[in-house]
Design a protein around this motif. Structure first.
Motif, PDB file in Angstrom:
ATOM      1  N   ALA A   1      84.132  23.072  28.496  1.00 30.94           N
ATOM      2  CA  ALA A   1      84.590  23.621  29.837  1.00 30.94           C
ATOM      3  C   ALA A   1      83.597  23.458  31.127  1.00 30.94           C
ATOM      4  CB  ALA A   1      86.028  24.726  30.079  1.00 30.94           C
ATOM      5  N   GLU A   2      82.566  24.794  31.137  1.00 32.95           N
ATOM      6  CA  GLU A   2      81.431  25.455  31.805  1.00 32.95           C
ATOM      7  C   GLU A   2      80.857  23.634  32.126  1.00 32.95           C
ATOM      8  OE1 GLU A   2      78.820  27.813  30.907  1.00 32.95           O
ATOM      9  OE2 GLU A   2      78.975  28.465  29.020  1.00 32.95           O
ATOM     10  N   HIS A   3      80.304  23.000  30.745  1.00 31.82           N
ATOM     11  CA  HIS A   3      79.829  21.779  31.080  1.00 31.82           C
ATOM     12  C   HIS A   3      80.337  21.069  32.222  1.00 31.82           C
ATOM     13  CE1 HIS A   3      78.221  23.034  27.069  1.00 31.82           C
ATOM     14  NE2 HIS A   3      76.805  23.949  28.005  1.00 31.82           N
ATOM     15  N   THR A   4      81.807  20.761  31.510  1.00 35.25           N
ATOM     16  CA  THR A   4      82.623  19.661  32.595  1.00 35.25           C
ATOM     17  C   THR A   4      82.434  20.440  34.225  1.00 35.25           C
ATOM     18  OG1 THR A   4      83.852  19.145  31.131  1.00 35.25           O
ATOM     19  CG2 THR A   4      85.286  18.585  33.095  1.00 35.25           C
ATOM     20  N   ASP A   5      82.295  21.217  34.617  1.00 28.02           N
ATOM     21  CA  ASP A   5      82.466  22.482  36.009  1.00 28.02           C
ATOM     22  C   ASP A   5      80.810  22.372  36.456  1.00 28.02           C
ATOM     23  OD1 ASP A   5      84.835  22.692  35.434  1.00 28.02           O
ATOM     24  OD2 ASP A   5      84.374  24.953  34.860  1.00 28.02           O
ATOM     25  N   ALA A   6      80.238  21.394  35.447  1.00 32.62           N
ATOM     26  CA  ALA A   6      78.372  21.378  36.082  1.00 32.62           C
ATOM     27  C   ALA A   6      78.554  19.857  36.487  1.00 32.62           C
ATOM     28  CB  ALA A   6      77.528  22.120  34.564  1.00 32.62           C
ATOM     29  N   ALA A   7      79.214  18.940  35.651  1.00 33.92           N
ATOM     30  CA  ALA A   7      79.124  17.466  36.311  1.00 33.92           C
ATOM     31  C   ALA A   7      79.728  17.570  37.017  1.00 33.92           C
ATOM     32  CB  ALA A   7      79.640  17.168  34.599  1.00 33.92           C
ATOM     33  N   ALA A   8      81.197  18.051  37.759  1.00 33.97           N
ATOM     34  CA  ALA A   8      81.864  18.060  38.271  1.00 33.97           C
ATOM     35  C   ALA A   8      80.846  18.477  39.942  1.00 33.97           C
ATOM     36  CB  ALA A   8      83.220  19.388  38.226  1.00 33.97           C
ATOM     37  N   SER A   9      80.511  19.266  39.953  1.00 32.29           N
ATOM     38  CA  SER A   9      79.866  20.866  40.837  1.00 32.29           C
ATOM     39  C   SER A   9      78.956  19.326  41.450  1.00 32.29           C
ATOM     40  CB  SER A   9      78.832  21.996  40.581  1.00 32.29           C
ATOM     41  OG  SER A   9      78.080  21.480  39.659  1.00 32.29           O
ATOM     42  N   ARG A  10      78.015  18.593  40.741  1.00 32.77           N
ATOM     43  CA  ARG A  10      76.745  17.971  40.861  1.00 32.77           C
ATOM     44  C   ARG A  10      77.311  16.230  41.308  1.00 32.77           C
ATOM     45  NH1 ARG A  10      72.590  17.899  35.764  1.00 32.77           N
ATOM     46  NH2 ARG A  10      71.885  15.868  37.427  1.00 32.77           N
ATOM     47  N   ALA A  11      78.502  16.450  41.329  1.00 30.40           N
ATOM     48  CA  ALA A  11      79.176  14.758  41.808  1.00 30.40           C
ATOM     49  C   ALA A  11      78.864  14.641  43.042  1.00 30.40           C
ATOM     50  CB  ALA A  11      81.250  14.874  40.674  1.00 30.40           C
ATOM     51  N   GLY A  12      79.079  15.774  44.185  1.00 33.77           N
ATOM     52  CA  GLY A  12      79.413  14.485  44.955  1.00 33.77           C
ATOM     53  C   GLY A  12      78.233  14.430  45.997  1.00 33.77           C
ATOM     54  N   GLY A  13      77.189  14.367  45.472  1.00 31.40           N
ATOM     55  CA  GLY A  13      76.242  13.748  45.581  1.00 31.40           C
ATOM     56  C   GLY A  13      76.584  12.101  45.946  1.00 31.40           C
TER      57      GLY A  13
ATOM     58  N   GLY B   1      83.024  17.724  27.616  1.00 33.41           N
ATOM     59  CA  GLY B   1      84.674  17.848  27.938  1.00 33.41           C
ATOM     60  C   GLY B   1      84.112  15.469  27.815  1.00 33.41           C
ATOM     61  N   GLU B   2      84.929  14.965  29.367  1.00 35.48           N
ATOM     62  CA  GLU B   2      85.471  13.562  29.641  1.00 35.48           C
ATOM     63  C   GLU B   2      85.096  13.141  30.255  1.00 35.48           C
ATOM     64  OE1 GLU B   2      88.155  12.659  27.870  1.00 35.48           O
ATOM     65  OE2 GLU B   2      88.897  14.746  27.282  1.00 35.48           O
ATOM     66  N   PHE B   3      84.622  12.206  30.059  1.00 39.91           N
ATOM     67  CA  PHE B   3      83.810  10.734  30.584  1.00 39.91           C
ATOM     68  C   PHE B   3      83.738  10.657  31.862  1.00 39.91           C
ATOM     69  CE2 PHE B   3      82.064   6.951  31.588  1.00 39.91           C
ATOM     70  CZ  PHE B   3      81.031   6.714  31.128  1.00 39.91           C
ATOM     71  N   ASP B   4      85.348  10.348  31.925  1.00 40.00           N
ATOM     72  CA  ASP B   4      85.623  10.215  33.436  1.00 40.00           C
ATOM     73  C   ASP B   4      85.354  11.424  34.187  1.00 40.00           C
ATOM     74  OD1 ASP B   4      86.417   7.535  32.404  1.00 40.00           O
ATOM     75  OD2 ASP B   4      88.878   8.385  32.883  1.00 40.00           O
ATOM     76  N   THR B   5      85.746  12.708  33.848  1.00 42.59           N
ATOM     77  CA  THR B   5      85.163  13.417  34.958  1.00 42.59           C
ATOM     78  C   THR B   5      83.814  13.432  35.364  1.00 42.59           C
ATOM     79  OG1 THR B   5      86.566  15.326  33.501  1.00 42.59           O
ATOM     80  CG2 THR B   5      85.260  15.955  34.933  1.00 42.59           C
ATOM     81  N   ALA B   6      82.510  13.497  33.959  1.00 41.39           N
ATOM     82  CA  ALA B   6      81.311  13.545  34.848  1.00 41.39           C
ATOM     83  C   ALA B   6      81.205  11.698  35.187  1.00 41.39           C
ATOM     84  CB  ALA B   6      80.695  13.858  33.434  1.00 41.39           C
ATOM     85  N   GLU B   7      81.807  11.161  35.586  1.00 45.35           N
ATOM     86  CA  GLU B   7      81.155   9.549  35.848  1.00 45.35           C
ATOM     87  C   GLU B   7      80.124   9.542  36.843  1.00 45.35           C
ATOM     88  OE1 GLU B   7      82.318   5.133  36.578  1.00 45.35           O
ATOM     89  OE2 GLU B   7      84.149   6.207  35.363  1.00 45.35           O
ATOM     90  N   ARG B   8      80.832   9.918  37.812  1.00 46.80           N
ATOM     91  CA  ARG B   8      80.232   9.983  39.215  1.00 46.80           C
ATOM     92  C   ARG B   8      78.543  10.682  38.615  1.00 46.80           C
ATOM     93  NH1 ARG B   8      83.166  12.785  43.860  1.00 46.80           N
ATOM     94  NH2 ARG B   8      81.301  11.267  45.153  1.00 46.80           N
ATOM     95  N   VAL B   9      78.219  11.891  38.110  1.00 47.47           N
ATOM     96  CA  VAL B   9      77.527  12.759  37.791  1.00 47.47           C
ATOM     97  C   VAL B   9      76.026  10.817  36.963  1.00 47.47           C
ATOM     98  CG1 VAL B   9      76.210  14.270  37.002  1.00 47.47           C
ATOM     99  CG2 VAL B   9      77.811  14.088  37.935  1.00 47.47           C
ATOM    100  N   LEU B  10      76.884  10.826  36.221  1.00 45.48           N
ATOM    101  CA  LEU B  10      76.365   9.885  35.466  1.00 45.48           C
ATOM    102  C   LEU B  10      75.716   8.747  36.209  1.00 45.48           C
ATOM    103  CD1 LEU B  10      77.135  10.889  32.629  1.00 45.48           C
ATOM    104  CD2 LEU B  10      77.880   9.520  31.737  1.00 45.48           C
TER     105      LEU B  10
ATOM    106  N   ALA C   1      78.459   0.960  28.191  1.00 41.93           N
ATOM    107  CA  ALA C   1      77.933   1.465  26.719  1.00 41.93           C
ATOM    108  C   ALA C   1      77.530   2.950  26.907  1.00 41.93           C
ATOM    109  CB  ALA C   1      76.366   0.555  27.338  1.00 41.93           C
ATOM    110  N   ALA C   2      77.198   3.206  28.198  1.00 38.45           N
ATOM    111  CA  ALA C   2      77.194   4.936  28.072  1.00 38.45           C
ATOM    112  C   ALA C   2      78.420   5.516  27.924  1.00 38.45           C
ATOM    113  CB  ALA C   2      77.164   5.034  29.706  1.00 38.45           C
ATOM    114  N   ARG C   3      79.286   5.028  28.198  1.00 35.50           N
ATOM    115  CA  ARG C   3      80.776   6.264  27.975  1.00 35.50           C
ATOM    116  C   ARG C   3      80.705   5.389  26.272  1.00 35.50           C
ATOM    117  NH1 ARG C   3      86.676   6.504  29.083  1.00 35.50           N
ATOM    118  NH2 ARG C   3      86.001   5.162  31.463  1.00 35.50           N
ATOM    119  N   ALA C   4      80.279   4.536  25.434  1.00 38.47           N
ATOM    120  CA  ALA C   4      80.664   4.293  24.110  1.00 38.47           C
ATOM    121  C   ALA C   4      79.710   4.601  23.011  1.00 38.47           C
ATOM    122  CB  ALA C   4      80.112   2.823  23.709  1.00 38.47           C
ATOM    123  N   SER C   5      78.235   5.755  24.311  1.00 36.44           N
ATOM    124  CA  SER C   5      77.891   6.849  23.245  1.00 36.44           C
ATOM    125  C   SER C   5      78.261   8.036  23.923  1.00 36.44           C
ATOM    126  CB  SER C   5      76.145   5.709  23.693  1.00 36.44           C
ATOM    127  OG  SER C   5      74.937   6.481  23.075  1.00 36.44           O
ATOM    128  N   TRP C   6      78.559   7.919  24.792  1.00 37.03           N
ATOM    129  CA  TRP C   6      79.256   9.380  24.983  1.00 37.03           C
ATOM    130  C   TRP C   6      80.073  10.018  23.854  1.00 37.03           C
ATOM    131  CZ3 TRP C   6      79.145  12.577  29.332  1.00 37.03           C
ATOM    132  CH2 TRP C   6      80.082  13.708  29.751  1.00 37.03           C
TER     133      TRP C   6
END
Length: 291
Positions: free
Chosen positions: A2-14, A85-94, A115-120
């Motif tokens: 969960a904390e990894h997902t939160d880290a992704a969300a916090s970076r997604a703003g940019g 976590g979920e790919f969709d949650t981190a997608e903006r970061v990716l 392709a990124a989703r498949a590897s995830w």
């Protein structure tokens, strides 16, 4: 995680013929980028897997080279280990990182995303391990559930093919039905190896409470967008059933077979979702039938 997902969300703003092996750095990508922890390293074996497998993926464009996709595979694997976590949650970061990491790839993020989703998803499925301690009756019950799920999906895709409004969708649904039939045959063989049997003609009689029977009732007169939306919903059930089986401590060889089916079913589901979104965008005024 969960904390990894939160880290992704916090970076997604940019099946085509694999191309000649590219240089090792194209297969493996950078093992660890500056700032990435060691556990996020992209294994050479993953690059080799995708070199052999990429031409059979539904998103692959034959006009592209493997070098166009290789960095997307690396990004998906590394990012799962960074964020979880979920790919969709981190997608903006990716999507933002793709602009930095893509290197020589000519793909846009929209083209690289599958392709990124498949590897995830491969990285995510690798977390399911087994100690092989499941009792024989639990193994058989798990296999029976997998057989039922595959057979129901086969019947659903066959019916979708009968109602599809384009030759392309007919071909897609028929191919998905064929793949589900192959999975059902595989699980049936495993059941019989354990001394069990399956009902002649599959599980139609027992399917009344399962999602595919309800979905098939919506197909008559349905648009392509609705067919795709309902088939995607049914594919969710298949993925969920396989995910559950991966947590049952099955014998190692069976666990590996389930893992392969899990990854393929995830890819089927994602392909249906992409087509669903395209169909919905092409007919924005159409409302989907309620589930």
């Amino acid at each position: 995680m969960a904390e990894h997902t939160d880290a992704a969300a916090s970076r997604a703003g940019g099946g085509a013929v694999p191309e000649r092996a590219p240089p090792a750095d194209v297969v493996a990508g950078a093992q660890v980028r500056p700032g990435d922890p060691g556990h996020a390293a992209y294994p050479l074996s993953e690059g080799e897997y995708w070199l052999a497998a990429h031409a059979g993926e539904p998103y692959w464009d034959p006009s592209r080279s493997f070098a166009d996709y290789s960095t997307a595979y690396e990004l998906g694997w590394v990012s799962y280990h960074l964020y979880g976590g979920e790919f969709d949650t981190a997608e903006r970061v990716l999507a933002n990182e793709w602009l930095v990491r893509k290197g020589i790839s000519q793909l846009s993020w929209e083209q690289a995303r599958p392709a990124a989703r498949a590897s995830w998803q491969r990285a995510e499925s690798a977390k399911f391990v087994t100690d092989g301690t499941a009792a024989a009756e639990d193994v058989r019950a798990t296999l029976e559930g997998l057989f039922e799920s595959a057979r129901d999906a086969q019947l659903g895709f066959r019916e979708a093919a009968a109602h599809a409004g384009s030759p392309e969708l007919v071909a897609l649904f028929e191919e998905l039905a064929r793949q589900c039939d192959a999975a059902a045959v595989q699980w049936q063989g495993r059941i019989e190896q354990l001394g069990g049997t399956v009902a002649e003609g599959g599980t139609v009689a027992g399917a009344a409470q399962r999602v595919w029977l309800q979905i098939r009732g919506l197909f008559g007169g349905a648009s392509n967008a609705t067919l795709l939306a309902e088939c995607e919903r049914g594919a969710d059930e298949v993925v969920d059933r396989l995910r559950g089986a991966l947590q049952r401590n099955l014998p190692a060889d069976l666990h590996a077979a389930v893992q392969r089916e899990y990854q393929q079913s995830q890819r089927q589901h994602d392909h249906l979702r992409r087509l669903r979104d395209q169909a919905a965008a092409a007919a924005p005024g159409e409302r989907e039938q309620p589930a």
